[in-house]
Every structure is written in C-alpha cells, then in structure tokens.
Design an enzyme around this catalytic site. Structure first.
Site, PDB file in Angstrom:
ATOM      1  N   LYS A  18      11.428 -37.119   3.811  1.00  0.00           N
ATOM      2  CA  LYS A  18      12.376 -36.107   3.319  1.00  0.00           C
ATOM      3  C   LYS A  18      11.662 -34.967   2.583  1.00  0.00           C
ATOM      4  CE  LYS A  18      14.956 -38.988   0.879  1.00  0.00           C
ATOM      5  NZ  LYS A  18      14.363 -40.322   1.119  1.00  0.00           N
ATOM      6  N   ARG A  93      23.282 -40.522  -2.630  1.00  0.00           N
ATOM      7  CA  ARG A  93      22.675 -41.795  -2.239  1.00  0.00           C
ATOM      8  C   ARG A  93      23.698 -42.924  -2.282  1.00  0.00           C
ATOM      9  NH1 ARG A  93      16.877 -40.693  -3.538  1.00  0.00           N
ATOM     10  NH2 ARG A  93      15.669 -42.499  -2.891  1.00  0.00           N
ATOM     11  N   ARG A 132       0.766 -43.638   0.078  1.00  0.00           N
ATOM     12  CA  ARG A 132       1.103 -42.361  -0.568  1.00  0.00           C
ATOM     13  C   ARG A 132       0.496 -42.260  -1.973  1.00  0.00           C
ATOM     14  NH1 ARG A 132       7.243 -40.440  -0.902  1.00  0.00           N
ATOM     15  NH2 ARG A 132       7.532 -42.257  -2.223  1.00  0.00           N
ATOM     16  N   ARG A 165       2.492 -43.624  -7.202  1.00  0.00           N
ATOM     17  CA  ARG A 165       3.764 -43.692  -7.921  1.00  0.00           C
ATOM     18  C   ARG A 165       4.049 -45.142  -8.269  1.00  0.00           C
ATOM     19  NH1 ARG A 165       8.420 -40.478  -4.677  1.00  0.00           N
ATOM     20  NH2 ARG A 165       9.606 -42.334  -5.158  1.00  0.00           N
ATOM     21  N   ARG A 176      13.449 -51.058  -3.223  1.00  0.00           N
ATOM     22  CA  ARG A 176      13.988 -49.735  -2.846  1.00  0.00           C
ATOM     23  C   ARG A 176      14.610 -49.776  -1.453  1.00  0.00           C
ATOM     24  NH1 ARG A 176       8.915 -46.292  -3.527  1.00  0.00           N
ATOM     25  NH2 ARG A 176      10.077 -44.508  -2.760  1.00  0.00           N
TER      26      ARG A 176
HETATM   27  P1  ADP Z   1      12.304 -42.022  -2.221  1.00  0.00           P
HETATM   28  O1  ADP Z   1      13.280 -41.307  -1.337  1.00  0.00           O
HETATM   29  O2  ADP Z   1      10.919 -42.042  -1.680  1.00  0.00           O
HETATM   30  O3  ADP Z   1      12.800 -43.369  -2.667  1.00  0.00           O
HETATM   31  P2  ADP Z   1      12.920 -40.318  -4.517  1.00  0.00           P
HETATM   32  O4  ADP Z   1      11.899 -39.523  -5.202  1.00  0.00           O
HETATM   33  O5  ADP Z   1      14.001 -39.614  -3.757  1.00  0.00           O
HETATM   34  O6  ADP Z   1      12.101 -41.274  -3.577  1.00  0.00           O
HETATM   35  O7  ADP Z   1      13.643 -41.285  -5.566  1.00  0.00           O
HETATM   36  C1  ADP Z   1      12.926 -42.091  -6.462  1.00  0.00           C
HETATM   37  C2  ADP Z   1      13.900 -42.881  -7.334  1.00  0.00           C
HETATM   38  O8  ADP Z   1      14.711 -41.971  -8.124  1.00  0.00           O
HETATM   39  C3  ADP Z   1      14.927 -43.738  -6.604  1.00  0.00           C
HETATM   40  O9  ADP Z   1      14.395 -44.997  -6.233  1.00  0.00           O
HETATM   41  C4  ADP Z   1      16.026 -43.862  -7.662  1.00  0.00           C
HETATM   42  O10 ADP Z   1      15.694 -44.793  -8.660  1.00  0.00           O
HETATM   43  C5  ADP Z   1      16.022 -42.489  -8.306  1.00  0.00           C
HETATM   44  N1  ADP Z   1      16.991 -41.587  -7.628  1.00  0.00           N
HETATM   45  C6  ADP Z   1      16.687 -40.472  -6.899  1.00  0.00           C
HETATM   46  N2  ADP Z   1      17.804 -39.905  -6.409  1.00  0.00           N
HETATM   47  C7  ADP Z   1      18.844 -40.674  -6.834  1.00  0.00           C
HETATM   48  C8  ADP Z   1      20.261 -40.631  -6.641  1.00  0.00           C
HETATM   49  N3  ADP Z   1      20.849 -39.675  -5.896  1.00  0.00           N
HETATM   50  N4  ADP Z   1      21.014 -41.584  -7.241  1.00  0.00           N
HETATM   51  C9  ADP Z   1      20.455 -42.534  -7.992  1.00  0.00           C
HETATM   52  N5  ADP Z   1      19.139 -42.656  -8.186  1.00  0.00           N
HETATM   53  C10 ADP Z   1      18.329 -41.746  -7.628  1.00  0.00           C
END
Ligand code: ADP
Length: 225
Positions: A18, A93, A132, A165, A176
């Site tokens: 993404k 999400r 990563r 990370r 996740r």
């Molecule tokens: P990835 O898509 O690789 O999991 P992100 O950087 O999008 O990584 O998200 C990292 C973390 O941030 C998620 O695992 C979650 O804990 C939190 N997070 C991000 N976006 C949301 C969301 N829309 N709702 C709830 N938690 C979120």
C-alpha cells in the site's frame, strides 16, 4: 475528472505494498497520501498522548480502537490540503470505520472514486515484512533483499537510522495477519456492493501494479488519456 478531486482508498493486507503504491500514485496525480500507520508512528516518536495510546495496540499487532482512529482521520480530512481529494492508506480497517467515513463524506457531499484492493499471498507477505526495514527519521521503506540501503543501517534519503519496525517481528506479523482477515478483509465485500473495488495483483513489480491501476482508472473515467 480533475486530479485534485480524486478520492481513493488503498486496501490490502500488511505488506501488500500500500505504501509503495501510494507513493507512486502521489507522484502521478499529486493526491494527498494519508497513512494512519504513519500518523500513529509519528505520534509515538513524539510521545504524544495519541502515540502513547496507539503504541500498546500496535505492538501487539492489534487495531487501535475505532473511536481514536476515526477522530484522528476526521481531523486530518478537515484540513484544507485534503478536504476534497485524498488517498487513504490503512483506513478504513473495520466496517465501523468505513460506515463513519461514508457519513463524513456524505456530510460534505462527496463520494469515493475507487477502492484499490491489493492482492498478495500470505507467503509473500511474511517474506516482505520480515525483510522490510524503515528509516526511523523519515519513514522511507527499504528491504534487505529487494531494496537494500547503500550503507547498512543508514537511510539513503536522509542519513537517519534504518531499523526493523517493532511490529514486523515474526510473532507480531502473525497477529497482524489474523487481525487483517478478521476485521479488514470483510471491507472488500462492503465496497464491492458499491461497485468501487478494483482488485489488483501486487506480487511482482509495483510498476506493473501501477500500470494496471491506471488502465482501470481510464476505463472508469477517473482519469482521461
Ligand atoms: P500495515 O498495513 O503494514 O499493517 P500500517 O502502518 O498501515 O501497517 O499500520 C500499522 C499499525 O497501525 C496497525 O497494525 C494498527 O495497529 C495501527 N493502525 C493503522 N491504521 C489503523 C486503523 N485504520 N485502525 C486501527 N488501527 C490502525
């Protein structure tokens, strides 16, 4: 359609690309990239109350509670640079987040143009995430196998420290993925009903993915030749 009116959502498992796709689409169309993960990480770095709250969930590979996330995105979307056009990466999400986003856009008289769903197998996801590395200062993304830094541990762009990370460690990756399948995957059906979903394979090279997205945008009239 004017590029400055493009409203997109990027959907896909962690590691589906993404962030990379968002970067390319921003270059092409100048649309503002809003990554909820990046906003949370910036808050964690600054030790803000939002960061302190978000950190405990992120470290476990769980979602930050909806109320917190929805309020944060609402604030961001009220800012002038993304009042009309934006590309959301990592939001919504959950179905509840999607419903709240719909309400917020309806209030502004706006609608989404497309939901790009990036499709990748679990095996690729696990490999990508374990490889990563990110820059702790500017957030740039690298890969020990596919895009290594020129000097180990040093960001090519800003010279910052390049680290793994916390939530890319194997035990958190599994959690996740579980969260993704339970809470986020149902969103593709939600948006499918609205005819907005554009399914794009995202396993090989990201420029191929971008070309397929552009083809679809043309076919849907989101962009013109
Ligand atoms: P990835 O898509 O690789 O999991 P992100 O950087 O999008 O990584 O998200 C990292 C973390 O941030 C998620 O695992 C979650 O804990 C939190 N997070 C991000 N976006 C949301 C969301 N829309 N709702 C709830 N938690 C979120």
């Amino acid at each position: 359609m004017e590029d400055d009116n493009m409203r997109l959502i990027l959907l896909g498992a962690p590691g589906s690309g993404k962030g990379t796709v968002a970067e390319e689409l921003t270059k092409l169309y100048g649309v503002e990239h809003i990554s909820t993960g990046d906003i949370f990480r910036a808050n964690i770095k600054e030790n803000t109350p939002l960061g302190i709250e978000a950190r405990q969930f992120m470290e476990r590979g769980e979602l930050v509670p909806d109320e917190v996330t929805i309020a944060m995105v609402g604030d961001r979307l009220a800012q002038p640079d993304c009042e009309k056009a934006f590309m959301l990466d990592g939001f919504p999400r959950t179905i509840h987040q999607a419903q709240e986003l719909d309400k917020l856009l309806a209030k502004k008289g706006l609608a989404l143009d497309a939901v790009i769903n990036l499709i990748v197998s679990d095996d690729i996801i696990k490999t990508r995430l374990s490889n990563r590395r990110i820059c702790a200062s500017c957030g740039a993304s690298f890969s020990v196998t596919f895009r290594p830094t020129k000097v180990e541990g040093v960001c090519d762009i800003c010279g910052g420290n390049v680290i793994q990370r916390e939530d890319d460690k194997p035990e958190t990756v599994l959690s996740r993925l579980k969260t993704y399948y339970e809470k986020t995957q149902p969103l593709s059906d939600f948006y499918e009903k609205e005819g907005l979903v554009l399914r794009v394979e995202s396993e090989v090279d990201h420029m191929g993915t971008i070309r397929n997205i552009q083809k679809d945008f043309l076919a849907r009239g989101i962009i013109q030749e």
